[in-house]
Design a protein around this motif. Sequence first.
Motif, PDB file in Angstrom:
ATOM      1  N   ALA A   2      19.192-129.864-112.910  1.00  0.00           N
ATOM      2  CA  ALA A   2      20.263-128.904-113.185  1.00  0.00           C
ATOM      3  C   ALA A   2      19.756-127.778-114.085  1.00  0.00           C
ATOM      4  O   ALA A   2      20.094-126.604-113.878  1.00  0.00           O
ATOM      5  N   GLU A   3      18.940-128.130-115.077  1.00  0.00           N
ATOM      6  CA  GLU A   3      18.375-127.110-115.962  1.00  0.00           C
ATOM      7  C   GLU A   3      17.444-126.174-115.196  1.00  0.00           C
ATOM      8  O   GLU A   3      17.448-124.959-115.411  1.00  0.00           O
ATOM      9  N   HIS A   4      16.648-126.728-114.304  1.00  0.00           N
ATOM     10  CA  HIS A   4      15.739-125.902-113.511  1.00  0.00           C
ATOM     11  C   HIS A   4      16.520-124.973-112.578  1.00  0.00           C
ATOM     12  O   HIS A   4      16.111-123.829-112.350  1.00  0.00           O
ATOM     13  N   LEU A   5      17.625-125.462-112.046  1.00  0.00           N
ATOM     14  CA  LEU A   5      18.464-124.618-111.194  1.00  0.00           C
ATOM     15  C   LEU A   5      19.006-123.428-111.979  1.00  0.00           C
ATOM     16  O   LEU A   5      19.077-122.312-111.464  1.00  0.00           O
ATOM     17  N   GLU A   6      19.383-123.657-113.233  1.00  0.00           N
ATOM     18  CA  GLU A   6      19.911-122.588-114.072  1.00  0.00           C
ATOM     19  C   GLU A   6      18.865-121.519-114.364  1.00  0.00           C
ATOM     20  O   GLU A   6      19.200-120.374-114.647  1.00  0.00           O
ATOM     21  N   ARG A   7      17.593-121.878-114.314  1.00  0.00           N
ATOM     22  CA  ARG A   7      16.517-120.927-114.610  1.00  0.00           C
ATOM     23  C   ARG A   7      16.158-120.057-113.414  1.00  0.00           C
ATOM     24  O   ARG A   7      15.359-119.133-113.536  1.00  0.00           O
ATOM     25  N   LEU A   8      16.722-120.342-112.256  1.00  0.00           N
ATOM     26  CA  LEU A   8      16.499-119.476-111.101  1.00  0.00           C
ATOM     27  C   LEU A   8      17.188-118.135-111.310  1.00  0.00           C
ATOM     28  O   LEU A   8      18.090-118.009-112.131  1.00  0.00           O
ATOM     29  N   THR A   9      16.762-117.127-110.570  1.00  0.00           N
ATOM     30  CA  THR A   9      17.438-115.837-110.654  1.00  0.00           C
ATOM     31  C   THR A   9      18.839-115.970-110.065  1.00  0.00           C
ATOM     32  O   THR A   9      19.143-116.930-109.350  1.00  0.00           O
ATOM     33  N   GLU A  10      19.683-114.986-110.333  1.00  0.00           N
ATOM     34  CA  GLU A  10      21.070-115.046-109.849  1.00  0.00           C
ATOM     35  C   GLU A  10      21.122-115.142-108.332  1.00  0.00           C
ATOM     36  O   GLU A  10      21.883-115.941-107.771  1.00  0.00           O
TER      37      GLU A  10
END
Length: 248
Positions: free
Chosen positions: A187-195
Motif C-alpha cells: 500500500a505504501e509503494h502504491l502511494e509513491r506512484l505518480t498520480e
Amino acid sequence: MNPPEFHYPPASDQRSRLVEEHLPLVNFLVERMVTQVPASMTRDDLASAAMMGLLDAANRFDPTRGILFKTFAEHRMRGAMLDEARRTDWFSRSLRDKQTRLTRTLEQLEQQLGRGAEEHEIAAALDLDLDSYRDLLTEVSHLGCVSLHQTIDEYEEGRTFIDNLADPQAVTPLEHIERRELTRELAEHLERLTEKERLVISLYYYEELTQKEIAEVLSLTEGRVSQLHSQALHKLKARMSSTIKRRR
C-alpha cells in the motif's frame, strides 16, 4: 433455501455448477488480456486457455482455504492464458531480458535516489532517450506477465502481488503477520506512484476497466495507458523485491 455446501475435493455436480456460474469470466478475462498479447494470439486462443483454467480451478477448489472461487478461478485462468502464450513461443528470451533489465535498473535507481524515479531519470539510467524508453515500456507490456498476478520476485515461488491485496485465511499466526506487513508495504509503494500511475492501477484492478476505457476516462491514448501500467507495475516489482531482499 441455502446454497449447497461445497466440499473438497468437489463432487462432479459441484464442479459443473462452479464452471457454469463463472463462464462469464472467460470473456471478461479475454477482453482484459487481449491487449497484452501480440495479434498472433487470437481471442479464441485466449478463450480456450481460459476455459481450461476454469476447469482446473473447479477441480482444485478448496473452500476451507477461505478464498472465494472467483478469486481462485481468475488466478488459474490468467495463469493458463500466460502458459499458452509462452507455449506459442512469443514470450521471447530477448523480451524477458529487457524486462529483467528494466526492473533491476528501477530497483537500483530508486535505492540511489531514495524516492520514486521520474520517467526521464529511468530513461537516462537505461541509456535511452524518453521516446525509446516509452517504446520499451510498450514492448515489455506485451509480455502479459506484467500484472498484479505476477510473482513478486524470482525468489518467491507462487506469491503474487494480488495475493497480498486479497485476504485469504492465514494458516499460521506468523504467516498472518508476514502477509499483513507485506500488504501494508505494498500500500505504501502504491502511494509513491505518480498520480496518473495510481489512477491507471486503480481503474484497471479495482474498477475493472479495460485499457481502452481508461484511455477515454483520462483523455490519453491507449498506448500511453499501456506504458503507464507497465511502468507502475515494474516500479512495484522493484520495490517489493527490495523489501523481500532486506528481510533475508
